[in-house]
Design an enzyme around this catalytic site. Structure first.
Site, short mmCIF file in Angstrom:
data_model
loop_
_atom_site.label_atom_id
_atom_site.label_comp_id
_atom_site.label_asym_id
_atom_site.label_seq_id
_atom_site.Cartn_x
_atom_site.Cartn_y
_atom_site.Cartn_z
N LYS A 190 8.65 0.37 -85.07
CA LYS A 190 8.78 0.28 -83.61
C LYS A 190 7.59 0.96 -82.94
O LYS A 190 7.43 2.17 -83.03
CB LYS A 190 10.06 0.95 -83.12
CG LYS A 190 10.32 0.58 -81.65
CD LYS A 190 11.23 1.53 -80.94
CE LYS A 190 10.56 2.77 -80.45
NZ LYS A 190 9.56 2.58 -79.40
N GLY A 242 5.40 11.64 -83.17
CA GLY A 242 5.69 11.76 -81.73
C GLY A 242 5.97 13.20 -81.38
O GLY A 242 5.49 14.12 -82.04
N SER A 243 6.77 13.39 -80.35
CA SER A 243 6.99 14.74 -79.84
C SER A 243 7.91 15.54 -80.77
O SER A 243 8.77 14.98 -81.45
CB SER A 243 7.59 14.69 -78.44
OG SER A 243 8.81 13.99 -78.49
N THR A 244 7.75 16.85 -80.76
CA THR A 244 8.59 17.74 -81.57
C THR A 244 10.05 17.61 -81.15
O THR A 244 10.95 17.61 -81.99
CB THR A 244 8.08 19.19 -81.43
OG1 THR A 244 6.79 19.25 -82.04
CG2 THR A 244 9.01 20.18 -82.11
N VAL A 246 11.68 14.97 -79.98
CA VAL A 246 12.30 13.78 -80.57
C VAL A 246 12.39 13.94 -82.09
O VAL A 246 13.37 13.53 -82.71
CB VAL A 246 11.55 12.49 -80.16
CG1 VAL A 246 12.08 11.29 -80.93
CG2 VAL A 246 11.69 12.26 -78.67
N GLY A 247 11.40 14.59 -82.69
CA GLY A 247 11.45 14.85 -84.14
C GLY A 247 12.71 15.62 -84.50
O GLY A 247 13.39 15.30 -85.49
N GLU A 264 5.65 13.79 -88.14
CA GLU A 264 4.32 14.26 -87.74
C GLU A 264 4.41 14.48 -86.23
O GLU A 264 4.49 13.53 -85.46
CB GLU A 264 3.27 13.20 -88.12
CG GLU A 264 1.88 13.76 -88.18
CD GLU A 264 1.18 13.68 -86.84
OE1 GLU A 264 1.23 14.68 -86.10
OE2 GLU A 264 0.60 12.63 -86.54
N CYS A 298 -2.39 14.57 -81.04
CA CYS A 298 -1.46 15.59 -81.52
C CYS A 298 -2.20 16.81 -82.03
O CYS A 298 -1.73 17.93 -81.91
CB CYS A 298 -0.53 15.01 -82.58
SG CYS A 298 -1.43 14.18 -83.88
N GLU A 391 2.54 21.98 -75.57
CA GLU A 391 1.60 20.86 -75.66
C GLU A 391 1.49 20.21 -74.28
O GLU A 391 2.51 19.85 -73.69
CB GLU A 391 2.19 19.88 -76.67
CG GLU A 391 1.25 18.84 -77.16
CD GLU A 391 1.86 17.98 -78.28
OE1 GLU A 391 3.08 17.75 -78.26
OE2 GLU A 391 1.10 17.54 -79.14
#
Ligand code: NAI
Length: 776
Positions: A190, A242-244, A246-247, A264, A298, A391
């Site tokens: 996606k 992506g973002s931490t 969402v991780g 990552e 990133c 960030e």
């Protein structure tokens, strides 16, 4: 502007790249796209617009994938998997090679489309993104070719669900799908909602490369589509960039589903300039570090740490350079800084900068109307200020000074992230003294933002886990071919009706920081033999004991810096001391479990030898990257590892996990087997006499149900290994707090069999990639 005026100002005229071919491709599709499933486009559904952020113009409409769409795509990938996974490596290599060639043949179209959808300067998409994409497919064609010979006994995982961000849309696609396909997996990917177009064009090209239908599927949509994909039961592996935030959500959402996961995530990477650095080069590097791709990177060097004595001069040079950066139409070949990906991101950046208390310098360069943000430098912030820690993901650099190298390291590591770092110094001794001290997955010496398919990329701490690129990246798409056996819980032996109690009372203590310790709660439990004899008591550890053990493990950090040779010697010495008491341990195992213990003790001694041997032989690599330099892949210890020990082999299981961990320089907190804990408590007497520094190994006894949750949630534990009966779901869910690495296979292990030592060593280490100048 007249020619004379141009000569006077030396300003660049516009050099626009044509968008005709890209527009024609969009028109050819009626500017409306469905998903790419099973080798063809589906009919568009529930469409949303994707825009050119530089102009605000709508480029196309793409489909919002529903959970049914995800079902279809996963089903297509699952159908394609058996054949693709059995396709010989050479055949897969040919397809990957064809993809590399197709990317090169359509490089201009892909670069222009990328720039239009994302807003990045064409100079970057043309000269950086596209060449790296092609290189990635070439390199992975090679891995596919060599895989069978180099990775015997390994097999692909199945359907991979991959979710990527918008900052390098095509490059992230390449990073995700090339290793997955090389290893024989199939993919549902996606792309990010802001930037879906190059993924769709790539999908179309993949047909020309001979990729069988269903092997690659692209489902477009937003975070909901992503969430449906990662949670899908047909997905065996999730890879996310992506973002931490969402991780962490993905870690929780996939907990207990038995999926492999690599993340990552974000960063706040330090860019350290010492007073003996080549300042002009360091300024040029900084332009690449924080103004490349508008800072939406990133691993952007977003935190400048500059040595006090040169700070003023360095900032002055930097501001002069900032003022010369050209911002504008990303399709203009003379532009340095393009558009921010979307007005939402622009608002986030503006709001973060406006809320800052620092001194803000904005480049004097003219700012076009629209989704643009000027290169910005912020000074005068405290290390704890939000902009120093969070960030920003925009062209905003924060800067602070340091006095000594030690202070530089402390400030650099003062972050929850650990993705990348740059070190600038003309003194090789200083640079190479600092590089290993930085908590980061990638370190660039006198350079920045260098990437290559051969060199692993990825973070530590809240920047995630797993590597992309190199053999280490391929490993994330493979598993051992052996069939897993289910793990059966072994209950503790209950108190007998007619207990036999004789002799002196024996109460084992906990082992924390090299000392025997009473359990904080003052509780203990009797341990009975199968024949009803009281063998002794063990302490029941609680959260506080765990906390103390973690503190002790942290205090023993010099173990991680000790030489591999001395760690090996200590492991041999532990083996020697265990051997001296072999009969006693064998008897203990027998009285606890009712089974003969001699072979388990012998195997334990053997295992200690194995990892003593490996301590100085688990080698890194020097990656031949295509530039004037080397990328060293070094195995670093993970840090403090919490280990829930297995019950099937109370001594051998503990040693099989402890030995590789400490051989690689980790410190461990072990929760001994719950039903059979006495072998562990006897074992600390062996440790006490083996020169092992206190705190390297800490042993707790008690109920795993009391220890597992606080262990998995502990902010100062870097990884948890769970081989007891605790549910992997609990461990994985709790681990999301600080994104610790989890190894909880949830399957039985034949502890007596010779282990695949490399997989234990890989879990005990993370690869740190150090880029340094080398050669001509
Ligand atoms: P994001 O992390 O929300 O989006 C990345 C991808 O994840 C997109 O494809 C998105 O659709 C998908 N996604 C969102 N929620 C999901 C979920 N619950 N499950 C599965 N997939 C999901 O990043 P976003 O919102 O685009 O940017 C926000 C911030 O994230 C940025 O300002 C930046 O700080 C950071 N970021 C970091 C990146 C990196 O490479 N480290 C890349 C992109 C964003």
């Amino acid at each position: 502007m007249t020619i004379k005026e141009i000569f006077d100002s030396m300003s660049y005229g516009p050099a626009p790249e044509s968008n005709a071919e890209a527009m024609a491709w969009l028109e050819q599709h009626g500017r409306r796209f469905g998903h790419w499933i099973d080798g063809r486009f589906t009919a568009p559904e529930a469409v949303f617009e994707t825009r050119n952020p530089a102009t605000g113009a709508v480029l196309a409409e793409v489909s919002q994938g529903s959970s049914e769409t995800v079902d279809q795509a996963v089903a297509a990938a699952a159908r394609a998997f058996p054949k693709w996974s059995r396709t010989p490596g050479h055949e897969r290599a040919k397809v990957l090679y064809a993809l590399a060639r197709l990317v090169q043949k359509h490089a201009r179209l892909l670069a222009v489309l990328e720039t239009m959808d994302n807003g990045k300067p064409i100079r970057e998409s043309r000269d950086i993104d596209l060449p790296l994409v092609a290189r990635h497919f070439y390199y992975h064609a090679g891995l596919a070719q060599l895989m069978a010979a180099e990775q015997p006994g390994m097999q692909p995982l199945g359907v991979c669900g991959q979710v990527i961000p918008w900052n390098f849309p095509l490059l992230m696609l390449a990073w995700k799908i090339a290793p997955a396909l090389a290893a024989g997996n199939t993919v549902v990917l996606k792309p990010a909602e802001y930037t879906p177009l190059t993924a769709l064009l790539f999908a179309e090209l993949s047909r020309e490369a001979g990729l069988p239908k269903g092997v690659l599927n692209i489902v477009t949509g937003d975070g909901e589509t992503g969430a449906a994909l990662v949670a899908h039961p047909g997905v065996a592996k999730v890879a996310f960039t992506g973002s931490t935030e969402v991780g962490k959500r993905i870690r929780q959402a996939t907990a207990g589903q038995g999926k492999a996961l690599t993340l990552e995530l974000g960063g706040k990477s330090p860019y350290i300039v010492f007073d003996d650095a080549d300042l002009d080069s360091a300024v040029e590097g900084l332009v690449d570090a924080i103004w490349f791709n508008q800072g939406q990177v990133c691993c952007a060097g977003s935190r400048l740490l500059v040595q006090e004595g040169i700070a003023e001069r360095f900032h002055a040079k930097l501001k002069r350079r900032m003022d010369g950066l050209r911002i504008g139409d990303p399709l203009d070949k003379a532009i340095d800084i393009g558009a921010i990906v979307d007005p939402i991101q622009l608002r986030t950046i503006s709001a973060m900068v406006d809320a800052s208390e620092g001194e803000v310098y904005r480049a004097a360069t003219p700012l076009p109307q629209g989704c643009f943000y000027p290169p910005t430098l912020i000074t005068g912030l405290s290390p704890a200020a939000p902009l120093m820690q969070e960030e920003i993901f925009g062209p905003v650099l924060v800067s602070m000074t340091f006095r000594t190298p030690a202070e530089a390291v402390e400030l650099a590591n003062n972050t929850r992230f650990g993705l990348a770092a740059s070190v600038w110094s003309e003194n090789i001794n200083l640079a190479l003294d600092i590089a290993p001290k930085l908590r980061a997955g990638v370190v660039w010496v006198n350079g920045t933002n260098m990437f290559d398919a051969a060199a692993g990329f990825g973070g530590v701490r809240e920047s995630g886990y797993g590597r992309e690129g190199g053999w280490e990246g391929l490993a994330a798409y493979l598993k051992p071919a052996a069939k897993p056996r289910p793990l059966k819980a072994i209950p503790a032996i209950p108190a007998p009706r007619d207990p036999q109690v004789s002799g002196l009372d024996r109460t084992a203590k906990l082992y924390i920081g090299g000392k025997q310790a009473r359990p904080d709660g003052g509780q203990s439990r009797a341990i009975w033999s199968p024949k009803g004899r009281l063998l002794g008591h063990i302490g029941l550890s609680n959260r506080k004991d765990l906390r103390n053990a973690v503190e002790a493990a942290h205090a023993a950090k010099s173990w991680s810096r000790s030489t591999a040779h001395s760690r090996a010697q200590i492991l041999y010495y532990i083996a020697e001391n265990l051997s001296a008491r072999a009969t006693e341990f064998a008897a203990r195992l027998q009285e606890m479990t009712g089974k003969p213990g001699t072979s388990e003790v012998e195997a334990s001694i053997n295992r200690l030898f194995t990892y003593a041997a490996w301590a100085d032989k688990y080698e890194g690599a020097a990656k031949p990257v295509p530039m004037r330099g080397l990328a060293l892949a070094l195995h670093e210890p993970v840090g403090v590892i919490g280990i829930l020990c297995p019950d099937e082999a109370p001594l051998l299981g503990l040693i099989s996990l402890m030995a590789p961990a400490i051989a690689m320089g980790n410190r461990v907190v072990l929760a001994a087997s719950e039903p059979f804990p006495l072998a562990a408590s006897d074992f600390y007497q062996v440790l006490e006499t083996s020169d092992l520094p206190g705190g390297v190994v800490n042993i707790l006894t008690g109920a795993h149900a009391d220890l597992a949750k606080p262990m998995a949630g502990h902010a100062d534990i870097d990884a948890v290994w769970s081989f007891g009966p605790t549910s992997p779901a609990l461990i994985e869910h709790e681990s999301a707090g600080n994104l610790k690495r989890v190894w909880a296979p949830g399957t039985a292990v034949d502890w007596a069999a010779e282990p695949d030592a490399r997989s234990y060593l890989a879990q005990s280490t993370s690869v740190k990639t150090i880029w340094m100048p080398y050669g001509e």
